[in-house]
Scaffold this motif. Structure first.
Motif, PDB file in Angstrom:
ATOM      1  N   LEU A 151     -64.442  86.394 -14.271  1.00 32.50           N
ATOM      2  CA  LEU A 151     -65.521  86.219 -15.247  1.00 32.50           C
ATOM      3  C   LEU A 151     -66.247  84.930 -14.889  1.00 32.50           C
ATOM      4  O   LEU A 151     -65.653  83.849 -14.923  1.00 32.50           O
ATOM      5  CB  LEU A 151     -64.960  86.149 -16.668  1.00 32.50           C
ATOM      6  CG  LEU A 151     -64.218  87.383 -17.174  1.00 32.50           C
ATOM      7  CD1 LEU A 151     -63.636  87.119 -18.565  1.00 32.50           C
ATOM      8  CD2 LEU A 151     -65.140  88.601 -17.207  1.00 32.50           C
ATOM      9  N   ALA A 171     -69.557  82.283 -15.256  1.00 32.29           N
ATOM     10  CA  ALA A 171     -70.716  81.791 -16.011  1.00 32.29           C
ATOM     11  C   ALA A 171     -70.974  80.351 -15.588  1.00 32.29           C
ATOM     12  O   ALA A 171     -70.058  79.655 -15.133  1.00 32.29           O
ATOM     13  CB  ALA A 171     -70.474  81.871 -17.517  1.00 32.29           C
ATOM     14  N   SER A 176     -75.852  79.469 -19.212  1.00 29.96           N
ATOM     15  CA  SER A 176     -75.076  80.596 -19.711  1.00 29.96           C
ATOM     16  C   SER A 176     -73.916  80.065 -20.546  1.00 29.96           C
ATOM     17  O   SER A 176     -72.775  80.486 -20.403  1.00 29.96           O
ATOM     18  CB  SER A 176     -74.488  81.431 -18.568  1.00 29.96           C
ATOM     19  OG  SER A 176     -75.454  82.072 -17.793  1.00 29.96           O
ATOM     20  N   GLY A 202     -72.278  82.634 -22.705  1.00 28.57           N
ATOM     21  CA  GLY A 202     -71.439  83.473 -21.861  1.00 28.57           C
ATOM     22  C   GLY A 202     -70.124  82.800 -21.529  1.00 28.57           C
ATOM     23  O   GLY A 202     -69.061  83.428 -21.550  1.00 28.57           O
ATOM     24  N   PHE A 255     -66.434  84.142 -22.552  1.00 30.10           N
ATOM     25  CA  PHE A 255     -65.412  84.376 -21.536  1.00 30.10           C
ATOM     26  C   PHE A 255     -64.151  83.565 -21.825  1.00 30.10           C
ATOM     27  O   PHE A 255     -63.031  84.031 -21.577  1.00 30.10           O
ATOM     28  CB  PHE A 255     -65.953  84.030 -20.155  1.00 30.10           C
ATOM     29  CG  PHE A 255     -66.937  85.034 -19.600  1.00 30.10           C
ATOM     30  CD1 PHE A 255     -67.141  86.261 -20.212  1.00 30.10           C
ATOM     31  CD2 PHE A 255     -67.666  84.747 -18.453  1.00 30.10           C
ATOM     32  CE1 PHE A 255     -68.036  87.188 -19.700  1.00 30.10           C
ATOM     33  CE2 PHE A 255     -68.569  85.666 -17.926  1.00 30.10           C
ATOM     34  CZ  PHE A 255     -68.750  86.877 -18.550  1.00 30.10           C
ATOM     35  N   GLY A 298     -71.909  86.373 -16.535  1.00 28.90           N
ATOM     36  CA  GLY A 298     -72.324  86.378 -17.928  1.00 28.90           C
ATOM     37  C   GLY A 298     -73.756  86.009 -18.204  1.00 28.90           C
ATOM     38  O   GLY A 298     -74.052  85.372 -19.216  1.00 28.90           O
ATOM     39  N   TYR A 299     -74.675  86.404 -17.324  1.00 29.82           N
ATOM     40  CA  TYR A 299     -76.087  86.191 -17.627  1.00 29.82           C
ATOM     41  C   TYR A 299     -76.455  86.989 -18.882  1.00 29.82           C
ATOM     42  O   TYR A 299     -75.868  88.036 -19.156  1.00 29.82           O
ATOM     43  CB  TYR A 299     -76.970  86.641 -16.458  1.00 29.82           C
ATOM     44  CG  TYR A 299     -76.843  85.815 -15.199  1.00 29.82           C
ATOM     45  CD1 TYR A 299     -76.738  84.434 -15.236  1.00 29.82           C
ATOM     46  CD2 TYR A 299     -76.815  86.432 -13.949  1.00 29.82           C
ATOM     47  CE1 TYR A 299     -76.632  83.685 -14.074  1.00 29.82           C
ATOM     48  CE2 TYR A 299     -76.709  85.697 -12.781  1.00 29.82           C
ATOM     49  CZ  TYR A 299     -76.616  84.326 -12.849  1.00 29.82           C
ATOM     50  OH  TYR A 299     -76.504  83.587 -11.695  1.00 29.82           O
ATOM     51  N   GLY A 352     -75.206  90.349 -21.548  1.00 27.62           N
ATOM     52  CA  GLY A 352     -74.787  89.260 -22.426  1.00 27.62           C
ATOM     53  C   GLY A 352     -75.578  89.240 -23.710  1.00 27.62           C
ATOM     54  O   GLY A 352     -76.193  90.242 -24.103  1.00 27.62           O
ATOM     55  N   VAL A 381     -70.840  91.756 -27.600  1.00 25.30           N
ATOM     56  CA  VAL A 381     -70.777  91.391 -26.181  1.00 25.30           C
ATOM     57  C   VAL A 381     -69.365  90.946 -25.826  1.00 25.30           C
ATOM     58  O   VAL A 381     -68.799  91.357 -24.803  1.00 25.30           O
ATOM     59  CB  VAL A 381     -71.793  90.281 -25.858  1.00 25.30           C
ATOM     60  CG1 VAL A 381     -71.560  89.706 -24.465  1.00 25.30           C
ATOM     61  CG2 VAL A 381     -73.220  90.818 -25.964  1.00 25.30           C
ATOM     62  N   GLN A 382     -68.762  90.126 -26.695  1.00 27.28           N
ATOM     63  CA  GLN A 382     -67.383  89.703 -26.437  1.00 27.28           C
ATOM     64  C   GLN A 382     -66.445  90.903 -26.412  1.00 27.28           C
ATOM     65  O   GLN A 382     -65.576  91.015 -25.526  1.00 27.28           O
ATOM     66  CB  GLN A 382     -66.910  88.714 -27.498  1.00 27.28           C
ATOM     67  CG  GLN A 382     -65.455  88.280 -27.277  1.00 27.28           C
ATOM     68  CD  GLN A 382     -64.960  87.315 -28.326  1.00 27.28           C
ATOM     69  OE1 GLN A 382     -65.719  86.503 -28.845  1.00 27.28           O
ATOM     70  NE2 GLN A 382     -63.678  87.392 -28.667  1.00 27.28           N
ATOM     71  N   TYR A 431     -66.721  92.806 -23.044  1.00 26.68           N
ATOM     72  CA  TYR A 431     -66.031  92.176 -21.920  1.00 26.68           C
ATOM     73  C   TYR A 431     -64.514  92.206 -22.105  1.00 26.68           C
ATOM     74  O   TYR A 431     -63.760  92.433 -21.149  1.00 26.68           O
ATOM     75  CB  TYR A 431     -66.518  90.741 -21.735  1.00 26.68           C
ATOM     76  CG  TYR A 431     -67.808  90.639 -20.948  1.00 26.68           C
ATOM     77  CD1 TYR A 431     -67.825  90.912 -19.584  1.00 26.68           C
ATOM     78  CD2 TYR A 431     -68.995  90.284 -21.559  1.00 26.68           C
ATOM     79  CE1 TYR A 431     -69.003  90.830 -18.845  1.00 26.68           C
ATOM     80  CE2 TYR A 431     -70.174  90.187 -20.839  1.00 26.68           C
ATOM     81  CZ  TYR A 431     -70.175  90.462 -19.472  1.00 26.68           C
ATOM     82  OH  TYR A 431     -71.343  90.382 -18.754  1.00 26.68           O
TER      83      TYR A 431
END
Length: 407
Positions: A91, A93, A128, A131, A135, A188-189, A371, A392-393, A396
């Motif tokens: 992951l 960022a 990010s 992000g 992560f 994580g853009y 993201g 989003v979390q 992932y």
């Protein structure tokens, strides 16, 4: 941060519930990171790295710093190893940011971390630091169930990304102690609408165009490097490129003259002028074909200017185009998890190149963008919509569980 029960760790509703319970924690960590200026090439990176390091250590994780010769600290890495051998997923960022621009034009200061009407403001909020905060929480959940994992999950937080050097990524993937195996990278853009699964490549070159120096008021007229370079710039602008847009790769190549430098003052005919050329690559115009095109156009102009040295081409950057396969385990896991979390992103081939192109050159598959919802990336009033954080979390989190927990 709330914990996820191990018994239903792979259930999408569990990951979404965990993300909702984590929401305040993610927002608070994002605000802390945003409030620490970390502009590439301007601010020291130690404070932002110490902030993230303290959070990770407080959640049972062990981060370490990566350095690169001549560049100092370039990244933070944290690896969670499962109880069984298996793939390694990263992951990624960045914790460095773009410049602030005109600070007076911002509604809130660029390092305010202000929340207004559901939007968190500040430079780096979208690119990010949100992000990175997401992560970090995903990794903390995986640390709790590491005994169930087959393989490794790695956090990579770059602080040499906005320089364009991608020093953190280079140090991790190619530096001393680089892992022998990396099965995929999720970057994580920001952006809810797409999972970026490919992008045009890029070839950047400097074309050093030669003339013959003399006094601009002299009796003899000598070849002017700027005038010659203008002829080459015109030829480059009108060059015919293959039209490759289609279902296999939906974007055509592009060639742009981005900078011209040459001459000094008024009294000298310049003998050198340099063109910067940016070529966006596709399978129909790869790096070899692009270099050949630039060389042929330069040779044609040189032939029309006898008595001058040939144009010298200096390639400064070369990343291939890439596109993940339709059956890519990495992409399908993330897309499926995003839909399970209530989002509806589609796979997308990006026009600009990104770090996914660099990774493609190493043979490492990558998604390079999915993201939080955002506005003003790299611009005035950069901000993220905080209610977009939980899905989003969850996406992932679920994707990593899919990839790392044996079925």
């Amino acid at each position: 941060m709330a914990t996820t029960e191990t018994g239903d760790a792979a259930e999408p509703r569990s990951t979404l519930r965990a993300a909702r319970e984590d929401h305040d924690s993610v927002v608070n960590l994002t605000r802390e990171l945003v409030r620490i200026p970390s502009r590439a090439g301007t601010d020291p990176y130690r404070p932002v790295l110490e902030c993230m390091s303290a959070w990770l250590a407080g959640h049972g994780l062990t981060p370490r710093l990566l350095s690169a010769p001549g560049r100092g600290t370039v990244a933070m890495v944290c690896e969670i190893n499962g109880s069984q051998p298996g793939p390694r997923y990263v992951l990624d960022a960045c914790l460095d940011t773009a410049p602030f621009g005109d600070e007076a034009a911002w509604t809130y200061p660029p390092v305010s971390g202000e929340i207004d009407d559901g939007w968190l403001h500040g430079r780096g909020a979208s690119d990010s630091k949100a992000g990175a905060a997401i992560f970090a929480h995903v990794a903390a959940h995986h640390q709790l169930i590491s005994d169930q994992l087959a393989g490794s999950l790695v956090l990579l937080f770059d602080v040499d990304e906005h320089t364009g050097h991608f020093g953190g990524a280079r140090a991790y993937f190619e530096g001393p102690g680089a892992p022998e195996r990396v099965d995929g990278v999720m970057i994580g853009y920001p952006g809810l609408d797409h999972v970026v699964t490919g992008g045009r490549g890029v070839l950047r070159a400097r074309l050093h165009v030669h003339g013959v120096a003399s006094h601009s008021g002299g009796r003899t007229i000598t070849p002017n490097a700027i005038t010659k370079a203008a002829s080459l710039a015109s030829a480059l602008a009108s060059a015919e490129l293959p039209d490759s847009a289609g279902p296999d790769f939906p974007l055509p190549p592009r060639l742009t003259v981005t900078e011209i430098t040459g001459g000094s003052g008024y009294s000298a005919v310049p003998d050198l002028c340099t063109l910067n050329v940016d070529v966006r690559l596709t399978p129909a115009l790869d790096a070899t074909a692009a270099e050949a095109l630039l060389r042929s156009l330069a040779d044609a102009v040189d032939a029309a200017w006898p008595g001058t040295q040939p144009t010298r081409m200096e390639v400064t950057t070369c990343w291939p185009p890439y596109q993940l396969r339709d059956d890519s385990r990495l992409a399908t896991a993330l897309l499926a998890a995003a839909h399970q979390a209530g989002l509806s992103p589609a796979a997308k081939i990006a026009g600009p190149s990104n770090i996914g192109n660099y990774l493609a050159g190493l043979g490492i598959p990558a998604t390079a963008g999915f993201g939080v919802d955002y506005k003003g990336l790299h611009g005035t009033n950069e901000r993220i919509r905080i209610d977009s954080i939980p899905p989003v979390q969850a996406a992932y989190h679920q994707a990593c569980l899919t990839l790392l927990i044996p079925s």
